[in-house]
Scaffold this active site. Structure first.
Site, PDB file in Angstrom:
ATOM      1  N   HIS A   1       0.779  -1.243  -0.010  1.00  0.00           N
ATOM      2  CA  HIS A   1      -0.059   0.198   0.039  1.00  0.00           C
ATOM      3  C   HIS A   1       0.811   1.192  -0.057  1.00  0.00           C
ATOM      4  CE1 HIS A   1      -4.401  -1.546   0.861  1.00  0.00           C
ATOM      5  NE2 HIS A   1      -3.564  -2.346   0.603  1.00  0.00           N
TER       6      HIS A   1
ATOM      7  N   HIS B   1      -1.406 -12.689  -0.838  1.00  0.00           N
ATOM      8  CA  HIS B   1      -2.585 -13.409  -0.201  1.00  0.00           C
ATOM      9  C   HIS B   1      -2.143 -14.860  -0.133  1.00  0.00           C
ATOM     10  CE1 HIS B   1      -5.204 -10.466  -2.744  1.00  0.00           C
ATOM     11  NE2 HIS B   1      -4.624  -9.941  -2.127  1.00  0.00           N
TER      12      HIS B   1
END
EC number: 1.11.1.7
Length: 524
Positions: free
Chosen positions: A259, A388
């Protein structure tokens, strides 16, 4: 003791979910499962970290828990002591340097909230241990647990409480033309020519992994060799015990790193607290649930480094180096890392828009930010797969797949039926409890490996954006390839991470070395 029988029952449940496939690997010590009700409230990391005063490392005495509380005896280091707050909220008083307020965190997890310059006030915790009086409903009771291991009673197999949302979905708009060549595909799937109906022949495919751009001047792997020779040693000595006591730290740090880099480059701008200049990146809705363990580990490392070599190591380099070592500690590759980046002096909330998007998008929208930054489709696949393979996702991120999927189908038919039923049980109250969550990888949730790709192919994936990687012909061959070849996945992931690490970085006078990672110098 009823736990062993319940635990056996839990394991057998997940085995039944994965029809005929290999049994799930036991999550590494410290991965919390749930007691009583599946899934616990996940902390959202509001801006900031509060400053501790003289607390022994790893302690967090919390005031605040509602009824339904569980009491932890002989618990692991870092378990918060809770005394009577609203459900799912516990204010940490007594954290290690830089420990922050926790919102609904599981025992031993620290969440970043309202970071004042630096560290958090510590009030009274026994060294390494903390008594939990009044955790949020459903917290597992830890009696004599091994370090970092939250024993679980009544949890759905492979599903657990989240301390943050899905790691680093950097999704996008606009797809590159051309179909990727399918190499190493699973049996029955076309490689490049003569593909299955609907798959075009892959000619003039885009590059496998695009080469990195020329390095900005001044970066090197041994940048701190003379100015802070103990940098790597201090980093490892700080992050290792944190990961051992809070095994979600790796996933949390990887997500915050993504991010940060996808918004204005890898410059530590995501770390900055709100200030007089307006909302920062952390206040954008897509960043409100960034997990606190990442912010905590950064401030711990920064505090230790400032004692040894003050004003030398940037916060952006700390975040990048901590991410790399935590990936390695959880089983992933150790890729090359260029150091010498400077910290941004600005952080603007609106800059997050169109650089990070949510998981309910189509392939072209998901790929657009990657394409704009020079990443190929293969880069996107390996970065999302790597992000993930660790961590958790909140139920509201994938509820559309298990509740009212379409006018004629309640559940997404691409999901494994048994897995979908377990998710429905876990997330039954997700609209009332926003923290209800599940592992992104239900088979090996605490290990960095290629199981994410196997899970997608077996209907054990959670997010709509993850499933798109299998259904779109541009990315499907890559999913199949990585499912079969972990070494190939690790090699390509390393190349993409090396490229990400130098994305739009600041050097020289374009940035600074912050003394406090959460405030621009002179504005702390």
């Amino acid at each position: 003791m009823r736990f062993p029988f319940i635990f056996l029952f839990v394991v057998s449940c997940l085995s039944s979910v994965i029809h005929g496939s290999s049994h799930p690997k036991t999550p590494p010590p410290g991965l919390a499962q749930t007691k009583g009700q599946p899934g616990l409230a996940s902390p959202k990391a509001p801006p900031g970290l509060a400053k501790p005063k003289g607390a022994p490392p790893g302690l967090a005495e919390a005031k605040g828990a509602a009824s339904g509380q569980a009491k932890a005896k002989s618990s692991t280091p870092g378990l918060a002591e809770a005394k009577g707050a609203a459900p799912g909220q516990a204010e940490a008083k007594g954290a290690a340097p830089g420990l922050t307020k926790t919102k609904g965190a599981a025992p031993g997890l620290t969440e970043a909230k309202g970071a004042a310059p630096g560290l958090k006030e510590a009030k009274g915790a026994a060294a390494g241990l903390a008594k939990a009086k009044g955790a949020a409903p459903g917290l597992a009771e830890a009696k004599g647990a091994a370090p970092g291991l939250a024993e679980a009673k009544g949890a759905a197999a492979g599903l657990a409480k989240a301390t943050g949302a899905a790691p680093g979905l950097a999704e996008a708009k606009g797809a590159a033309a051309g179909l990727a060549k399918a190499t190493g595909a699973a049996p029955g799937l076309a490689e490049a020519k003569g593909a299955a109906p609907g798959l075009a022949e892959a000619k003039a495919a885009e590059p496998e992994v695009a080469p990195p751009k020329p390095l900005p001047p001044g970066l090197s792997e041994d940048y701190y060799a003379k100015t802070c020779p103990s940098f790597d040693k201090i980093l490892l000595e700080t992050i290792t015990p944190k990961q051992q006591s809070n095994p979600t730290t790796a996933a949390a740090t990887l997500r915050v790193y993504f991010h940060d880099c996808f918004v204005e480059g890898c410059d530590g701008s995501v770390l900055l607290n709100p200030g007089a200049d307006g909302p920062t990146e952390r206040e954008n809705p897509l960043n409100l649930d960034l997990p606190g363990d990442a912010f905590d580990v950064i401030v711990r490392v920064k505090t230790a480094l400032e004692l040894s070599c003050p004003g030398v190591v940037s916060c952006s380099d700390i975040l990048a180096a901590a991410t790399r070592h935590l990936i390695k500690q959880t089983g992933g590759p150790l890729y090359k890392l260029m150091l010498g980046k400077k910290d941004s002096r600005v952080s603007i909330a609106k800059n997050v828009d169109h650089n990070l998007v949510d998981e309910k998008v189509d392939f072209d929208t998901m790929y657009a930010p990657f394409s704009k930054k020079g990443f190929t489709i293969r880069d996107m696949v390996v970065l999302l797969g790597g992000g993930h393979t660790l961590g958790f996702a909140h139920c509201n991120r994938f509820a559309s797949r298990i509740y009212k999927f379409s006018p004629t189908q309640e559940i997404d038919p691409s999901l494994n039926p048994g897995f979908a039923q377990r998710l429905r049980q876990l997330c039954a109250n997700y609209t009332q409890n926003e923290g209800m969550s599940a592992f992104l990888d239900p088979v090996s949730p605490g290990k960095f490996d290629n199981n994410f790709f196997n899970n997608v192919m077996r209907g054990l994936d959670l997010l709509p954006s993850d499933h798109i990687l299998l259904t779109d012909p541009r990315s499907k061959p890559m999913v199949e390839e990585y499912a079969l070849d972990q070494n190939k996945f690790f090699a390509d992931f390393s190349k993409s991470m090396e490229k990400l690490n130098v994305l739009d970085v600041k050097t020289g006078n374009a940035g600074e070395v912050r003394t406090n990672c959460f405030a621009v110098n002179g504005k702390a």
